[in-house]
Design an enzyme around this catalytic site. Structure first.
Site, PDB file in Angstrom:
ATOM      1  N   TYR A  42       0.829  -1.203   0.000  1.00 12.11           N
ATOM      2  CA  TYR A  42       0.000   0.000   0.000  1.00 12.11           C
ATOM      3  C   TYR A  42       0.865   1.255   0.000  1.00 12.11           C
ATOM      4  O   TYR A  42       0.626   2.197  -0.779  1.00 12.11           O
ATOM      5  CB  TYR A  42      -0.927  -0.002   1.207  1.00 12.11           C
ATOM      6  N   LYS A  59       0.984   3.929  -3.149  1.00 13.40           N
ATOM      7  CA  LYS A  59       0.628   5.338  -2.983  1.00 13.40           C
ATOM      8  C   LYS A  59       1.827   6.255  -3.239  1.00 13.40           C
ATOM      9  O   LYS A  59       1.672   7.371  -3.744  1.00 13.40           O
ATOM     10  CB  LYS A  59       0.076   5.575  -1.575  1.00 13.40           C
TER      11      LYS A  59
END
Length: 296
Positions: free
Chosen positions: A181, A185
């Site tokens: 994650y 991002k």
């Protein structure tokens, strides 16, 4: 002049839905995408909730609210893991409206393995994360950008996360974010700055925002609807990032906010009035800042 057109991905609920409604109230023609077409629909990869129930929200629900607000709106199913659906979504927008003036990349890939601990993350999950957070947004943005360049103007707003800017405060197994994650991002957060650098002289503006902790349906489903943790984290209503996104898309004064990650928590919303931050600049903000009030 025709009313401007915005395409907002991930608009079945949360920030995306609030942003769609904000643009509609501002008189824009609004196109929305999401995987969830109708309430209760399930997917192979979705948000793991604390009670096992489906998240509320759907394209149909958001579309009904947009139409109730008097907006000319279009709802299109789209899945970040399926590039054909990404192409079909933009094709539908151009077929209906003939233009695209703003793109809000808000949709995200979710799964119960997204924040797997480092040693438990496998290659298949990596591939899905890179597809959902990097490849698909780049593909959609590249196609939309070509249309914007032909028009001579356009705005792109990417909704990122603090996980792409810093290390987790806790291990993934203890509630922090995992490497997939964070890396997804982080890569996504670099996109707008590159666009602003390469195309800023051709009428294009591009922004990255960090919405912070927002009281969305997803937050309630993962932390609990009456979650004390959410209150301790200072969760903001989704209308705040929506107002910031609308301001970035519509205000020429926002041009100086490019090439940085904009913390939504620095703004405040009082009714329809968006208050911009003032005071010493943070590393993730532009160097110059003046106190400003913007009425939407």
């Amino acid at each position: 002049m025709k009313r401007p057109v915005v395409l907002i991905t991930g608009a079945s609920r949360g920030i995306g839905k609030a942003t769609a409604l904000a643009f509609a109230r501002a008189g824009w023609q609004v196109a929305i995408t999401a995987r969830t077409v109708s309430e209760g629909q399930t997917h192979a990869f979705q948000v793991p909730t604390h009670n096992g129930q489906q998240l509320p929200g759907s394209l149909a629900t958001t579309l009904a609210e947009l139409q109730g607000a008097g907006a000319e709106a279009l709802a299109i199913p789209m899945d970040l893991l399926d590039l054909a659906s990404v192409d079909a979504a933009l094709d539908a927008v151009l077929a209906r409206f003939g233009r695209i003036d703003a793109l809000v990349n808000n949709a995200v890939y979710q799964s119960h393995r997204l924040n797997a601990p480092f040693l438990e993350l496998d290659a298949d999950e990596w591939a899905r994360v890179l597809q959902g957070y990097v490849v698909a947004p780049h593909h959609l943005t590249k196609r939309a950008l070509k249309v914007m360049l032909a028009q001579g103007h356009g705005v792109i707003v990417n909704v990122s996360s603090g996980a792409g800017e810093s290390d987790p405060p806790l291990a993934a197994c203890d509630g922090g974010w995992g490497v997939a994650y964070g890396a997804g991002k982080a890569a996504f957060s670099r996109m707008a700055g590159v666009i602003a650098t390469e195309f800023g002289g051709q009428g294009i503006r591009a922004y990255t925002i960090n919405p912070g902790v927002v009281a969305t349906e997803t937050l309630h489903a993962t932390l609990g609807k009456n979650g004390e943790l959410a209150r301790k984290l200072g969760a903001k209503a989704p209308e705040l990032p929506a107002a910031v996104i609308l301001w970035l898309a519509t205000s020429e004064a926002a041009a100086s906010w490019q090439k940085c990650t904009i913390p939504v928590a620095d703004f405040s919303l009082d009714g329809d009035t968006l208050h911009l931050p003032s005071g010493p600049a943070r590393r993730s903000r532009p160097d110059k800042r003046e106190s400003t009030v913007c009425t939407l």
